[in-house]
Design a protein around this motif. Structure first.
Motif, PDB file in Angstrom:
ATOM      1  N   THR A   4      -2.534   4.149   2.467  1.00  0.00           N
ATOM      2  CA  THR A   4      -3.274   3.087   1.794  1.00  0.00           C
ATOM      3  C   THR A   4      -3.677   3.586   0.410  1.00  0.00           C
ATOM      4  O   THR A   4      -3.275   4.680   0.001  1.00  0.00           O
ATOM      5  CB  THR A   4      -4.481   2.627   2.641  1.00  0.00           C
ATOM      6  OG1 THR A   4      -5.055   1.455   2.047  1.00  0.00           O
ATOM      7  CG2 THR A   4      -5.557   3.698   2.741  1.00  0.00           C
ATOM      8  N   GLY A  42     -14.611  -3.792   0.219  1.00  0.00           N
ATOM      9  CA  GLY A  42     -14.229  -2.601  -0.547  1.00  0.00           C
ATOM     10  C   GLY A  42     -13.686  -1.479   0.308  1.00  0.00           C
ATOM     11  O   GLY A  42     -13.152  -1.708   1.400  1.00  0.00           O
ATOM     12  N   VAL A  43     -13.848  -0.262  -0.215  1.00  0.00           N
ATOM     13  CA  VAL A  43     -13.285   0.909   0.435  1.00  0.00           C
ATOM     14  C   VAL A  43     -14.424   1.780   0.942  1.00  0.00           C
ATOM     15  O   VAL A  43     -15.346   2.089   0.205  1.00  0.00           O
ATOM     16  CB  VAL A  43     -12.450   1.730  -0.577  1.00  0.00           C
ATOM     17  CG1 VAL A  43     -11.953   3.015   0.050  1.00  0.00           C
ATOM     18  CG2 VAL A  43     -11.297   0.910  -1.114  1.00  0.00           C
ATOM     19  N   ASP A  51       0.827  -1.210   0.000  1.00  0.00           N
ATOM     20  CA  ASP A  51       0.000   0.000   0.000  1.00  0.00           C
ATOM     21  C   ASP A  51       0.863   1.263   0.000  1.00  0.00           C
ATOM     22  O   ASP A  51       0.575   2.232  -0.697  1.00  0.00           O
ATOM     23  CB  ASP A  51      -0.913   0.032   1.234  1.00  0.00           C
ATOM     24  CG  ASP A  51      -2.072  -0.934   1.104  1.00  0.00           C
ATOM     25  OD1 ASP A  51      -2.260  -1.494   0.007  1.00  0.00           O
ATOM     26  OD2 ASP A  51      -2.792  -1.129   2.107  1.00  0.00           O
ATOM     27  N   LEU A  78      -6.950   3.340  -2.870  1.00  0.00           N
ATOM     28  CA  LEU A  78      -8.359   3.050  -3.137  1.00  0.00           C
ATOM     29  C   LEU A  78      -8.501   1.804  -4.008  1.00  0.00           C
ATOM     30  O   LEU A  78      -9.591   1.507  -4.471  1.00  0.00           O
ATOM     31  CB  LEU A  78      -9.018   4.249  -3.821  1.00  0.00           C
ATOM     32  CG  LEU A  78      -8.922   5.583  -3.073  1.00  0.00           C
ATOM     33  CD1 LEU A  78      -9.635   6.682  -3.858  1.00  0.00           C
ATOM     34  CD2 LEU A  78      -9.523   5.466  -1.678  1.00  0.00           C
ATOM     35  N   GLY A  79      -7.404   1.097  -4.251  1.00  0.00           N
ATOM     36  CA  GLY A  79      -7.456  -0.069  -5.134  1.00  0.00           C
ATOM     37  C   GLY A  79      -7.110   0.335  -6.560  1.00  0.00           C
ATOM     38  O   GLY A  79      -7.228   1.513  -6.924  1.00  0.00           O
ATOM     39  N   THR A 120      -5.423   5.336   6.298  1.00  0.00           N
ATOM     40  CA  THR A 120      -6.338   4.609   7.167  1.00  0.00           C
ATOM     41  C   THR A 120      -6.633   5.525   8.369  1.00  0.00           C
ATOM     42  O   THR A 120      -5.920   6.505   8.583  1.00  0.00           O
ATOM     43  CB  THR A 120      -5.686   3.313   7.679  1.00  0.00           C
ATOM     44  OG1 THR A 120      -4.568   3.672   8.498  1.00  0.00           O
ATOM     45  CG2 THR A 120      -5.214   2.442   6.531  1.00  0.00           C
ATOM     46  N   VAL A 168      -9.922   6.525   4.723  1.00  0.00           N
ATOM     47  CA  VAL A 168     -10.779   5.410   4.289  1.00  0.00           C
ATOM     48  C   VAL A 168     -10.515   4.171   5.144  1.00  0.00           C
ATOM     49  O   VAL A 168      -9.456   4.029   5.732  1.00  0.00           O
ATOM     50  CB  VAL A 168     -10.547   5.045   2.796  1.00  0.00           C
ATOM     51  CG1 VAL A 168     -10.803   6.229   1.884  1.00  0.00           C
ATOM     52  CG2 VAL A 168      -9.155   4.473   2.562  1.00  0.00           C
ATOM     53  N   ARG A 169     -11.525   3.330   5.175  1.00  0.00           N
ATOM     54  CA  ARG A 169     -11.369   2.010   5.787  1.00  0.00           C
ATOM     55  C   ARG A 169     -11.439   0.996   4.669  1.00  0.00           C
ATOM     56  O   ARG A 169     -12.337   1.069   3.833  1.00  0.00           O
ATOM     57  CB  ARG A 169     -12.524   1.739   6.758  1.00  0.00           C
ATOM     58  CG  ARG A 169     -12.351   2.435   8.060  1.00  0.00           C
ATOM     59  CD  ARG A 169     -13.462   2.066   9.044  1.00  0.00           C
ATOM     60  NE  ARG A 169     -13.312   2.932  10.194  1.00  0.00           N
ATOM     61  CZ  ARG A 169     -13.722   4.192  10.232  1.00  0.00           C
ATOM     62  NH1 ARG A 169     -14.356   4.720   9.191  1.00  0.00           N
ATOM     63  NH2 ARG A 169     -13.508   4.937  11.288  1.00  0.00           N
ATOM     64  N   ARG A 170     -10.490   0.083   4.659  1.00  0.00           N
ATOM     65  CA  ARG A 170     -10.529  -0.964   3.634  1.00  0.00           C
ATOM     66  C   ARG A 170     -10.928  -2.276   4.257  1.00  0.00           C
ATOM     67  O   ARG A 170     -10.460  -2.630   5.321  1.00  0.00           O
ATOM     68  CB  ARG A 170      -9.167  -1.101   2.964  1.00  0.00           C
ATOM     69  CG  ARG A 170      -8.919   0.024   1.994  1.00  0.00           C
ATOM     70  CD  ARG A 170      -7.700  -0.230   1.166  1.00  0.00           C
ATOM     71  NE  ARG A 170      -7.903  -1.317   0.207  1.00  0.00           N
ATOM     72  CZ  ARG A 170      -7.045  -1.570  -0.774  1.00  0.00           C
ATOM     73  NH1 ARG A 170      -5.961  -0.867  -0.908  1.00  0.00           N
ATOM     74  NH2 ARG A 170      -7.284  -2.550  -1.615  1.00  0.00           N
ATOM     75  N   SER A 171     -11.835  -2.950   3.580  1.00  0.00           N
ATOM     76  CA  SER A 171     -12.241  -4.267   4.068  1.00  0.00           C
ATOM     77  C   SER A 171     -12.406  -5.165   2.861  1.00  0.00           C
ATOM     78  O   SER A 171     -12.208  -4.726   1.724  1.00  0.00           O
ATOM     79  CB  SER A 171     -13.559  -4.167   4.827  1.00  0.00           C
ATOM     80  OG  SER A 171     -14.590  -3.825   3.922  1.00  0.00           O
TER      81      SER A 171
END
Ligand code: ASP
Ligand code: MG
Length: 299
Positions: free
Chosen positions: A206, A165-166, A123, A208-209, A200, A159-162
């Motif tokens: 991190t 998703g975001v 990341d 956003l993908g 995060t 953002v929280r990533r799981s």
């Protein structure tokens, strides 16, 4: 409300900033825009994120070739900086980029020793392309006489990533935007913002993908309460059907968010529905336009 003014968000992807001549072209588009306040969300130079992912993977499997790739990456950025910024500004930016490359090399060395790459390492490292690209574009705009500041979205966007998703923490992000803004009382009219990267809640870098910069544009459109979002890409706009399958497909002047989602559902190359959500909720119009034909209105 953080910004009471009327912002227009522009997003330029990697192919739009592939090399110095493309940066010049993008700067020309921005300099000629009619609105006073613009936020420009920018991707890494094309291929840079792919290369960063690759060097991490190579270091993890002890392929020494990662060092050559890293050297090429550094050289590509050095050339862009020296071609696009005046000498004293170029030196300052090169020094910052050198420091980043030292960090990148350190993390890769650790990856080599550990023979594995953590998600955190991935990341952190894969986001550097945007950090460099945004500073190059901002520096070049300044050099052309367009007062510009760059924003490291890792300082603002939370953002929280799981696995699903975001998820944007809107309250925290708005708060940090306010802090960022008040630290700059004389804010220039043009802000260049790093796409793709975020933090995060506990402050780790991190992303956003992959291909996350469109999402960045939509999120910053919402945070700035922008009037419009322009996604500058390498196609003319949204077609009514795939022109390779349907010869009489036409370019659409406009379509509703629902129609865009339907097209995306059937595989059209429009923006991803999830990506649009922050703009849709706030009814911000999205323009899809061709970087190489800026005179075209697009969709
Ligand atoms: N540079 C990132 C990627 O290639 C984000 C983007 O370009 O949208 O995935
Ligand atoms: Mg990309």
């Amino acid at each position: 409300m953080v910004f009471v003014d009327h912002w227009v968000v522009h997003k330029f992807g990697g192919t739009s900033v592939a090399d110095p001549s493309r940066y010049r072209h993008v700067a020309g588009i921005i300099a000629n825009r009619p609105e006073r306040l613009r936020a420009v969300v920018v991707s890494a130079m094309s291929g840079v994120t792919d290369t960063l992912v690759k060097v991490v993977e190579m270091a993890a499997r002890r392929d020494r070739g990662y060092l050559d790739l890293l050297a090429q990456l550094r050289e590509r950025h050095r050339i862009a900086v020296t071609e696009l910024l005046p000498p004293t500004r170029a030196d300052e930016l090169l020094e910052r980029i050198e420091r980043d490359f030292t960090d990148v090399a350190d993390v890769l060395h650790a990856t080599w020793l550990l023979r594995s790459a953590s998600d955190r390492a991935m990341d952190l490292l894969t986001g550097f392309g945007e950090v460099w690209s945004a500073q190059i574009l901002a520096g070049h705009l300044e050099a052309r006489g367009v007062p510009t500041v760059w924003m490291d979205a890792r300082e603002v966007l939370v953002v929280r990533r799981s696995t699903s998703g975001v998820e944007v923490d809107w309250a925290a992000s708005a708060d940090r935007l306010r802090t960022w803004r008040s630290a700059r009382p004389e804010l220039p009219d043009t802000i260049v913002i790093t796409g793709y990267v975020a933090s995060t809640p506990d402050g780790l870098a991190t992303t956003l993908g992959r291909n996350g910069s469109d999402f960045s544009a939509s999120i910053f459109g919402a945070l700035l309460e922008a009037e419009e979002i322009h996604i500058w890409t390498d196609v003319d706009g949204v077609m009514s059907a795939n022109p390779r399958l349907v010869p009489d497909a036409v370019l659409l002047d406009e379509l509703s968010y629902d129609e865009a989602m339907e097209l995306a559902y059937f595989g059209a190359r429009v923006i991803h529905p999830g990506t649009m959500a922050p703009a849709v909720t706030r009814a911000i119009p999205i323009f899809i336009r061709n970087t190489f034909k800026p005179e075209n209105p697009g969709t």
